[in-house]
Motif scaffolding. Structure first.
Motif, PDB file in Angstrom:
ATOM      1  N   UNK A 136       0.839  -1.202   0.000  1.00 38.16           N
ATOM      2  CA  UNK A 136       0.000   0.000   0.000  1.00 38.16           C
ATOM      3  C   UNK A 136       0.873   1.251   0.000  1.00 38.16           C
ATOM      4  N   UNK A 137       1.935   1.235   0.784  1.00 43.66           N
ATOM      5  CA  UNK A 137       2.857   2.375   0.863  1.00 43.66           C
ATOM      6  C   UNK A 137       3.499   2.640  -0.493  1.00 43.66           C
ATOM      7  N   UNK A 138       3.828   1.580  -1.225  1.00 42.36           N
ATOM      8  CA  UNK A 138       4.514   1.734  -2.511  1.00 42.36           C
ATOM      9  C   UNK A 138       3.565   2.119  -3.638  1.00 42.36           C
ATOM     10  N   UNK A 139       2.300   1.741  -3.526  1.00 41.12           N
ATOM     11  CA  UNK A 139       1.357   1.947  -4.622  1.00 41.12           C
ATOM     12  C   UNK A 139       0.773   3.359  -4.685  1.00 41.12           C
ATOM     13  N   UNK A 140       0.545   3.993  -3.555  1.00 41.99           N
ATOM     14  CA  UNK A 140      -0.052   5.338  -3.531  1.00 41.99           C
ATOM     15  C   UNK A 140       0.782   6.242  -2.637  1.00 41.99           C
ATOM     16  N   UNK A 141       0.732   7.534  -2.922  1.00 45.19           N
ATOM     17  CA  UNK A 141       1.579   8.464  -2.178  1.00 45.19           C
ATOM     18  C   UNK A 141       0.805   9.297  -1.168  1.00 45.19           C
ATOM     19  N   UNK A 142      -0.372   8.838  -0.782  1.00 43.74           N
ATOM     20  CA  UNK A 142      -1.176   9.567   0.192  1.00 43.74           C
ATOM     21  C   UNK A 142      -1.794   8.596   1.188  1.00 43.74           C
ATOM     22  N   UNK A 143      -1.704   8.943   2.462  1.00 46.99           N
ATOM     23  CA  UNK A 143      -2.282   8.077   3.499  1.00 46.99           C
ATOM     24  C   UNK A 143      -3.803   8.007   3.381  1.00 46.99           C
ATOM     25  N   UNK A 144      -4.410   8.953   2.649  1.00 46.64           N
ATOM     26  CA  UNK A 144      -5.866   8.925   2.469  1.00 46.64           C
ATOM     27  C   UNK A 144      -6.330   7.668   1.739  1.00 46.64           C
ATOM     28  N   UNK A 145      -5.433   7.062   0.963  1.00 45.84           N
ATOM     29  CA  UNK A 145      -5.814   5.913   0.135  1.00 45.84           C
ATOM     30  C   UNK A 145      -5.374   4.560   0.718  1.00 45.84           C
ATOM     31  N   UNK A 146      -4.566   4.577   1.780  1.00 39.61           N
ATOM     32  CA  UNK A 146      -4.032   3.305   2.292  1.00 39.61           C
ATOM     33  C   UNK A 146      -5.130   2.321   2.664  1.00 39.61           C
ATOM     34  N   UNK A 147      -6.182   2.805   3.323  1.00 40.50           N
ATOM     35  CA  UNK A 147      -7.253   1.908   3.762  1.00 40.50           C
ATOM     36  C   UNK A 147      -7.967   1.240   2.606  1.00 40.50           C
ATOM     37  N   UNK A 148      -8.135   1.972   1.492  1.00 44.76           N
ATOM     38  CA  UNK A 148      -8.801   1.399   0.323  1.00 44.76           C
ATOM     39  C   UNK A 148      -7.893   0.410  -0.407  1.00 44.76           C
ATOM     40  N   UNK A 191      -9.993  -2.659  -8.289  1.00 41.93           N
ATOM     41  CA  UNK A 191      -8.934  -1.995  -9.055  1.00 41.93           C
ATOM     42  C   UNK A 191      -8.820  -0.530  -8.609  1.00 41.93           C
ATOM     43  N   UNK A 192      -7.676   0.036  -8.846  1.00 37.84           N
ATOM     44  CA  UNK A 192      -7.501   1.474  -8.623  1.00 37.84           C
ATOM     45  C   UNK A 192      -6.440   1.982  -9.596  1.00 37.84           C
ATOM     46  N   UNK A 193      -6.553   3.258  -9.956  1.00 35.71           N
ATOM     47  CA  UNK A 193      -5.608   3.881 -10.879  1.00 35.71           C
ATOM     48  C   UNK A 193      -5.289   5.288 -10.363  1.00 35.71           C
ATOM     49  N   UNK A 195     -11.676   2.958 -18.185  1.00 38.44           N
ATOM     50  CA  UNK A 195     -11.928   4.398 -18.252  1.00 38.44           C
ATOM     51  C   UNK A 195     -10.843   5.167 -17.472  1.00 38.44           C
ATOM     52  N   UNK A 196     -10.471   4.658 -16.285  1.00 42.62           N
ATOM     53  CA  UNK A 196      -9.466   5.333 -15.461  1.00 42.62           C
ATOM     54  C   UNK A 196      -8.084   5.254 -16.104  1.00 42.62           C
ATOM     55  N   UNK A 197      -7.801   4.145 -16.782  1.00 45.38           N
ATOM     56  CA  UNK A 197      -6.517   4.015 -17.476  1.00 45.38           C
ATOM     57  C   UNK A 197      -6.423   5.053 -18.586  1.00 45.38           C
ATOM     58  N   UNK A 198      -7.539   5.229 -19.338  1.00 46.83           N
ATOM     59  CA  UNK A 198      -7.563   6.240 -20.400  1.00 46.83           C
ATOM     60  C   UNK A 198      -7.339   7.638 -19.813  1.00 46.83           C
ATOM     61  N   UNK A 199      -7.989   7.886 -18.672  1.00 48.87           N
ATOM     62  CA  UNK A 199      -7.834   9.193 -18.006  1.00 48.87           C
ATOM     63  C   UNK A 199      -6.374   9.418 -17.595  1.00 48.87           C
ATOM     64  N   UNK A 200      -5.755   8.352 -17.112  1.00 48.93           N
ATOM     65  CA  UNK A 200      -4.344   8.428 -16.718  1.00 48.93           C
ATOM     66  C   UNK A 200      -3.473   8.773 -17.936  1.00 48.93           C
ATOM     67  N   UNK A 201      -3.727   8.105 -19.052  1.00 45.86           N
ATOM     68  CA  UNK A 201      -2.935   8.332 -20.248  1.00 45.86           C
ATOM     69  C   UNK A 201      -3.116   9.757 -20.785  1.00 45.86           C
ATOM     70  N   UNK A 260       0.646  14.183 -10.769  1.00 40.17           N
ATOM     71  CA  UNK A 260       1.057  15.437 -10.107  1.00 40.17           C
ATOM     72  C   UNK A 260       0.379  15.603  -8.756  1.00 40.17           C
ATOM     73  N   UNK A 261      -0.906  15.320  -8.716  1.00 42.20           N
ATOM     74  CA  UNK A 261      -1.663  15.498  -7.467  1.00 42.20           C
ATOM     75  C   UNK A 261      -1.779  14.213  -6.663  1.00 42.20           C
ATOM     76  N   UNK A 262      -1.514  13.077  -7.315  1.00 42.23           N
ATOM     77  CA  UNK A 262      -1.675  11.792  -6.640  1.00 42.23           C
ATOM     78  C   UNK A 262      -3.104  11.309  -6.588  1.00 42.23           C
ATOM     79  N   UNK A 263      -4.000  11.986  -7.283  1.00 40.11           N
ATOM     80  CA  UNK A 263      -5.406  11.579  -7.269  1.00 40.11           C
ATOM     81  C   UNK A 263      -5.553  10.136  -7.757  1.00 40.11           C
ATOM     82  N   UNK A 264      -6.248   9.337  -6.948  1.00 40.92           N
ATOM     83  CA  UNK A 264      -6.413   7.916  -7.252  1.00 40.92           C
ATOM     84  C   UNK A 264      -7.892   7.559  -7.231  1.00 40.92           C
TER      85      UNK A 264
END
Length: 395
Positions: free
Chosen positions: A265-277, A355-357, A382-388, A362-366
């Motif tokens: 979880x620590x490696x996948x996202x850069x915000x503690x707001x997302x760790x639980x998910x 799944x999560x993307x 859809x989220x992958x396209x948004x990422x690209x 820049x903002x870390x929005x997941x």
């Protein structure tokens, strides 16, 4: 009777003044009884006691006032640097070179005493006076002999000037920590590697399985002061074990399992707001017998960054950390997770996310998918396209 008469005449002997003049027309009447004489004696005694008590009280007030007055004057004197009785201090820039180390949690008075012993400042009072209210940071500092106390305090309160202290950050890999520890302590990296190759004997708990990954507690460490690779690693691991105990993390194999989940979880996202998910996504996939599909784990197994992965590497099943093709958790943690990620691993959020993307680097929005498997697959695309799209605009 003779004693009573003596008392009477003693009481009334001053009938004339200093010039021989009579002070009263008639002498006072003698007492009519012994009881009256005893009453008069008791009155005199009470008056004497009252007078003595008042004298003692006045003396106590005067002495106390003098004592506290002197203390107040001394305090004022010490605060006035320009006073003729100012504390001893050096002037000028000083000379030579002194390497001075402030230990974690060391008191200002202890620091002041050692500065005097090192001939850096002239007096402990000078340093404690100017450093009052400042935060003195641990670390090794380059100072000079015979420096003004104010100059020394300015350096020791500037964390950017501290040397020799290792910062272990949440999410760092052991390999990165070892490199920094070797450079700061000036201990050859091979000394650390010997301990790692020996599977941390005498340092790691049994559940770690001889692997340091995940068992280094984030924080600051005086690696230069500790003096050996063995002490450095043991200090960091001991602090990790102590912290896990404080957090009431289950022991044994469950502790290692939670560290693995938290590290991913620590490696996948850069915000503690997302760790639980993210931890819930991991558990949901395991429950469905799905692969985790985390690129961070595959990159760890290869010792590279996730952005360096190739398609061939992502399909290589020989990499035990490749969770795209291998089911289950990784053999070990993939980093040293912080408290927030560990708490999330113990108490994951409730949800059906698979799944999560991270759609905005820049903002870390997941964003997380939800609903039926079909719905989540569609959302994922859809989220992958948004990422690209976001990635293209960023370039």
């Amino acid at each position: 009777m003779s004693d009573d008469l003596a008392d009477f005449f003693e009481e009334n002997t001053h009938w004339v003044d200093s010039k021989g003049n009579t002070t009263s027309v008639k002498p006072p009447k003698p007492p009519k009884s012994r009881r009256e004489m005893r009453r008069r004696r008791n009155v005199r005694r009470r008056k004497t006691i009252i007078v003595l008590t008042m004298v003692v009280a006045v003396l106590v007030v005067v002495i106390a006032g003098g004592f506290f007055g002197v203390r107040a004057l001394r305090a004022i004197r010490d605060r006035n640097d320009g006073d003729t009785y100012s504390v001893q201090d050096y002037s000028g820039q000083g000379y030579g070179s002194v390497e001075f180390t402030v230990s974690q949690g060391e008191s200002p008075s202890s620091i002041a005493k050692r500065l005097v012993e090192a001939e850096v400042v002239k007096s402990a009072d000078a340093f404690t006076g100017v450093s009052s209210g400042m935060t003195l940071y641990p670390g090794t500092y380059q100072l000079r002999k015979h420096m003004p106390a104010s100059s020394v305090a300015a350096i020791l309160s500037d964390q950017s000037k501290a040397e020799g202290f290792l910062d272990v950050n949440a999410g760092e890999r052991v390999s990165d920590v070892i490199k920094k520890a070797a450079a700061l302590s000036e201990i050859d990296e091979s000394e650390f590697q010997k301990i790692i190759d020996a599977k941390g004997e005498g340092i790691l708990p049994a559940e770690a399985g001889g692997n340091f990954e995940g068992w280094l507690e984030p924080g600051k460490y005086d690696v230069k002061g500790l003096g050996s690779a063995q002490k450095i690693l043991k200090t960091i691991v001991d602090k990790r074990v102590s912290k896990l105990n404080e957090m009431h993390v289950p022991t044994g194999n469950e502790r290692q399992r939670l560290l693995i989940i938290a590290s991913i979880a620590e490696a996948e996202v850069n915000s503690s707001d997302y760790y639980g998910k993210v931890t819930r996504v991991i558990l949901n996939r395991l429950d469905r017998d799905m692969t985790l599909g985390m690129d961070s784990t595959t990159a760890y197994g290869l010792g590279i960054n996730g952005t360096q992965l190739t398609n061939a590497q992502l399909n290589d099943s020989s990499n035990k950390y490749n969770t795209r093709v291998n089911k289950g958790l990784t053999p070990t943690p993939i980093s040293n997770p912080g408290d927030s990620a560990i708490q999330a691993a113990m108490n994951p959020e409730q949800g059906d996310w698979l799944y999560f993307v991270t759609v905005n680097l820049s903002t870390g929005e997941t964003k997380f998918t939800t609903g039926s498997v079909e719905e989540q697959n569609a959302q994922f695309e859809q989220y992958v396209k948004e990422y690209k799209d976001n990635n293209k605009s960023a370039n």
